[in-house]
Design a protein around this motif. Sequence first.
Motif, PDB file in Angstrom:
ATOM      1  N   ILE A 102       0.869  -1.200  -0.097  1.00 38.96           N
ATOM      2  CA  ILE A 102      -0.038   0.113   0.037  1.00 38.96           C
ATOM      3  C   ILE A 102       0.913   1.395  -0.119  1.00 38.96           C
ATOM      4  O   ILE A 102       0.980   2.167   0.983  1.00 38.96           O
ATOM      5  CB  ILE A 102      -1.014  -0.035   0.995  1.00 38.96           C
ATOM      6  CG1 ILE A 102      -1.571  -1.349   1.335  1.00 38.96           C
ATOM      7  CG2 ILE A 102      -1.846   1.117   1.045  1.00 38.96           C
ATOM      8  CD1 ILE A 102      -2.570  -1.581   2.475  1.00 38.96           C
ATOM      9  N   GLY A 103       1.860   1.303  -0.951  1.00 39.14           N
ATOM     10  CA  GLY A 103       2.804   2.330  -1.218  1.00 39.14           C
ATOM     11  C   GLY A 103       4.136   1.557  -0.566  1.00 39.14           C
ATOM     12  O   GLY A 103       4.120   0.930   0.439  1.00 39.14           O
ATOM     13  N   ALA A 104       5.319   2.496  -1.028  1.00 40.41           N
ATOM     14  CA  ALA A 104       6.449   2.172  -0.538  1.00 40.41           C
ATOM     15  C   ALA A 104       6.479   2.267   0.985  1.00 40.41           C
ATOM     16  O   ALA A 104       7.404   1.618   1.893  1.00 40.41           O
ATOM     17  CB  ALA A 104       7.638   2.695  -1.175  1.00 40.41           C
ATOM     18  N   VAL A 131      11.455   7.268   6.634  1.00 36.17           N
ATOM     19  CA  VAL A 131      11.166   5.881   7.202  1.00 36.17           C
ATOM     20  C   VAL A 131      12.256   4.868   7.461  1.00 36.17           C
ATOM     21  O   VAL A 131      12.137   4.011   8.309  1.00 36.17           O
ATOM     22  CB  VAL A 131      10.093   5.396   6.305  1.00 36.17           C
ATOM     23  CG1 VAL A 131       9.362   4.128   7.068  1.00 36.17           C
ATOM     24  CG2 VAL A 131       8.817   6.310   6.068  1.00 36.17           C
ATOM     25  N   TYR A 132      13.143   5.094   6.811  1.00 38.29           N
ATOM     26  CA  TYR A 132      14.653   4.293   7.159  1.00 38.29           C
ATOM     27  C   TYR A 132      15.031   4.241   8.465  1.00 38.29           C
ATOM     28  O   TYR A 132      15.930   3.488   8.950  1.00 38.29           O
ATOM     29  CB  TYR A 132      15.850   4.408   6.302  1.00 38.29           C
ATOM     30  CG  TYR A 132      15.508   4.755   4.806  1.00 38.29           C
ATOM     31  CD1 TYR A 132      14.301   4.018   4.094  1.00 38.29           C
ATOM     32  CD2 TYR A 132      16.453   5.316   3.740  1.00 38.29           C
ATOM     33  CE1 TYR A 132      14.208   4.037   2.485  1.00 38.29           C
ATOM     34  CE2 TYR A 132      16.142   5.360   2.606  1.00 38.29           C
ATOM     35  CZ  TYR A 132      15.226   4.749   2.118  1.00 38.29           C
ATOM     36  OH  TYR A 132      14.822   4.667   0.693  1.00 38.29           O
ATOM     37  N   THR A 133      14.728   5.470   9.180  1.00 41.79           N
ATOM     38  CA  THR A 133      15.059   5.900  10.539  1.00 41.79           C
ATOM     39  C   THR A 133      13.718   5.703  11.324  1.00 41.79           C
ATOM     40  O   THR A 133      13.926   4.965  12.550  1.00 41.79           O
ATOM     41  CB  THR A 133      15.846   7.069  10.826  1.00 41.79           C
ATOM     42  OG1 THR A 133      15.235   8.235   9.934  1.00 41.79           O
ATOM     43  CG2 THR A 133      17.372   6.863  10.568  1.00 41.79           C
ATOM     44  N   SER A 240       4.178   5.501  -7.413  1.00 39.37           N
ATOM     45  CA  SER A 240       3.704   7.019  -6.994  1.00 39.37           C
ATOM     46  C   SER A 240       4.511   8.079  -7.761  1.00 39.37           C
ATOM     47  O   SER A 240       3.910   8.831  -8.275  1.00 39.37           O
ATOM     48  CB  SER A 240       4.362   7.264  -5.569  1.00 39.37           C
ATOM     49  OG  SER A 240       3.641   6.549  -4.713  1.00 39.37           O
ATOM     50  N   LYS A 241       5.812   7.966  -7.930  1.00 39.37           N
ATOM     51  CA  LYS A 241       6.614   9.008  -8.570  1.00 39.37           C
ATOM     52  C   LYS A 241       6.648   8.957 -10.121  1.00 39.37           C
ATOM     53  O   LYS A 241       6.293   9.964 -10.913  1.00 39.37           O
ATOM     54  CB  LYS A 241       8.100   9.361  -7.991  1.00 39.37           C
ATOM     55  CG  LYS A 241       8.129   9.346  -6.629  1.00 39.37           C
ATOM     56  CD  LYS A 241       7.551  10.419  -5.969  1.00 39.37           C
ATOM     57  CE  LYS A 241       7.629  10.539  -4.454  1.00 39.37           C
ATOM     58  NZ  LYS A 241       8.314   9.747  -3.618  1.00 39.37           N
ATOM     59  N   GLY A 242       6.975   7.781 -10.482  1.00 40.77           N
ATOM     60  CA  GLY A 242       7.162   7.644 -11.965  1.00 40.77           C
ATOM     61  C   GLY A 242       5.786   7.628 -12.761  1.00 40.77           C
ATOM     62  O   GLY A 242       5.743   7.985 -14.159  1.00 40.77           O
ATOM     63  N   CYS A 250       0.107   2.803  -4.546  1.00 44.12           N
ATOM     64  CA  CYS A 250       0.178   1.461  -5.105  1.00 44.12           C
ATOM     65  C   CYS A 250       1.623   1.322  -5.495  1.00 44.12           C
ATOM     66  O   CYS A 250       2.537   2.069  -5.896  1.00 44.12           O
ATOM     67  CB  CYS A 250      -0.315   1.658  -6.716  1.00 44.12           C
ATOM     68  SG  CYS A 250      -0.372   0.113  -7.593  1.00 44.12           S
ATOM     69  N   ALA A 251       2.145   0.143  -4.711  1.00 44.40           N
ATOM     70  CA  ALA A 251       3.637  -0.354  -4.933  1.00 44.40           C
ATOM     71  C   ALA A 251       3.813  -2.077  -4.834  1.00 44.40           C
ATOM     72  O   ALA A 251       2.581  -2.575  -4.608  1.00 44.40           O
ATOM     73  CB  ALA A 251       4.509   0.343  -3.617  1.00 44.40           C
ATOM     74  N   ALA A 252       4.877  -2.514  -5.066  1.00 45.63           N
ATOM     75  CA  ALA A 252       5.080  -3.860  -5.086  1.00 45.63           C
ATOM     76  C   ALA A 252       6.294  -4.158  -4.336  1.00 45.63           C
ATOM     77  O   ALA A 252       7.372  -3.393  -4.374  1.00 45.63           O
ATOM     78  CB  ALA A 252       4.842  -4.404  -6.127  1.00 45.63           C
ATOM     79  N   ILE A 325      13.532  13.597  -8.880  1.00 46.54           N
ATOM     80  CA  ILE A 325      12.946  14.832  -9.128  1.00 46.54           C
ATOM     81  C   ILE A 325      13.395  15.694  -8.389  1.00 46.54           C
ATOM     82  O   ILE A 325      13.023  16.991  -7.854  1.00 46.54           O
ATOM     83  CB  ILE A 325      11.388  14.841  -8.741  1.00 46.54           C
ATOM     84  CG1 ILE A 325      11.043  13.942  -7.642  1.00 46.54           C
ATOM     85  CG2 ILE A 325      10.769  13.993 -10.103  1.00 46.54           C
ATOM     86  CD1 ILE A 325       9.891  13.704  -7.072  1.00 46.54           C
ATOM     87  N   TYR A 326      14.871  15.674  -8.150  1.00 42.20           N
ATOM     88  CA  TYR A 326      15.400  16.625  -6.963  1.00 42.20           C
ATOM     89  C   TYR A 326      16.797  17.092  -7.440  1.00 42.20           C
ATOM     90  O   TYR A 326      17.453  16.484  -8.295  1.00 42.20           O
ATOM     91  CB  TYR A 326      15.871  15.904  -5.618  1.00 42.20           C
ATOM     92  CG  TYR A 326      14.465  15.043  -5.239  1.00 42.20           C
ATOM     93  CD1 TYR A 326      13.425  15.905  -4.744  1.00 42.20           C
ATOM     94  CD2 TYR A 326      14.491  13.788  -5.332  1.00 42.20           C
ATOM     95  CE1 TYR A 326      12.188  15.363  -4.404  1.00 42.20           C
ATOM     96  CE2 TYR A 326      13.230  13.154  -4.591  1.00 42.20           C
ATOM     97  CZ  TYR A 326      12.281  13.972  -4.147  1.00 42.20           C
ATOM     98  OH  TYR A 326      10.985  13.415  -3.775  1.00 42.20           O
ATOM     99  N   ILE A 327      17.108  18.373  -7.087  1.00 43.96           N
ATOM    100  CA  ILE A 327      18.572  19.130  -7.076  1.00 43.96           C
ATOM    101  C   ILE A 327      18.743  19.059  -5.787  1.00 43.96           C
ATOM    102  O   ILE A 327      18.263  19.481  -4.904  1.00 43.96           O
ATOM    103  CB  ILE A 327      18.314  20.234  -7.898  1.00 43.96           C
ATOM    104  CG1 ILE A 327      17.757  20.400  -9.059  1.00 43.96           C
ATOM    105  CG2 ILE A 327      19.649  20.915  -7.908  1.00 43.96           C
ATOM    106  CD1 ILE A 327      18.226  19.733 -10.286  1.00 43.96           C
TER     107      ILE A 327
END
Length: 390
Positions: A102-104, A131-133, A240-242, A250-252, A325-327
């Motif tokens: 249900i999303g990454a 979320v990694y922390t 999500s992003k792509g 939506c993720a897997a 999508i980041y600088i």
Amino acid sequence: MSRTEPSRRLQAIPPYMFAELARRVAEKRAAGVDVISLGVGDPDRPTYPHIVTALNEAVAEPATHKYPSHRGRPEFREAVARFYRRRFGVEIDPEREVMPAIGAKECIYNLCFAFLDPGDVALSSDPGYPVYTGGPLLAGAGVEPLPLLPELGFSPDLDAIDPAALDRSRLMFINYPNNPTGAVVPEGFFERVVALALDHDLLVVHDNAYSEITFDGYVAPSFLATPGAREVGVEVFSLSKGFNMTGWRCAAILGNADAIDTYWRLKTNVDSGLFEAVQLAGAAALDGPVGPLEEMNAIYARRRDLVVSTLAEIGVEVSPPRGTIYIWAPVPDGYTSAGFAELVLEEAAVVVSPGSMYGAGGEGFFRISLTTPDDRLSEALERMRERLGG
Ligand SMILES: *Cc1c(COP(=O)(O)O)cnc(C)c1O
């Protein structure tokens, strides 16, 4: 203890770094200032029409209205497997090596509860997706930051990990193309991660949120294309992003079948799966035309070049990223990340994210997101050039 005292685990999450900046933004807006945010990484363009159509059709089908199975619809699992074969050259068994998430964010969080106990440690890219922390801490475990070093192409020095922490580590979170640094995976890095994971019984979690957003002909690989990756790890693939689908959740998760089984076992206790209509729309996204993605990438590339050239004019040199999508840019001499973000807000009424929001390893940098509509992005850059330029 008061009735509403948060748990010690919740209190262990570092305070939201952005809180002070958010308060200042709210104050300015209340005072009538037109603040432009380049902070949030959330695509400004709508989901592609063929995906919306697929959802409309799926949602009209009453069979999708019931509780989904955690394993997911075969149509979704097979579409993910087809996509992985076509896009990454990776063969996935749709029965055992993939299931919906249900999303990454959900997936990463729940992997912490599936695999970490108090006393265990997660090795987490720093700077990194929060979320990694937060996930390990909420699961009662510890975090060993893996500083992403600019001189190593924003990858960690795997030989520099504290041996005592390595002994206690069970999970490792990595992510390329990378948020927030915009880096793509350095040559040989995935191979070195597999070797480390084999030596230390780690489960590697590769967070693949940006593989479809790349520029200048760069094609991002899957971690699972690395020899041995399936033995030691899983990949979380987010639409999500792509596919401009952040709101859809939506993720897997793909890869190691035993790890996916354990994740499934945890989830049967936590949630009730991903809405089947969303799974069918996700399948349509993965099977759909690549044209819309290419057009979107052309838009991001144009915005990227505009940001990079404007930053050069105010004395900030960055090389254009080949993905995301980041600088990610160094703050000018004499500023902290938070101090520079405040300066930009005060002088230009523009929000940039202080790098320190993404962990101690992000200090000294700031992040600009390319998901602001063109006219607003141009206006923000114009203001930065006028008010912060030479
Ligand atoms: C945006 C983002 C996510 C969140 O993905 P969802 O599928 O929307 O939960 C995960 N990881 C990274 C690195 C991200 O930038």
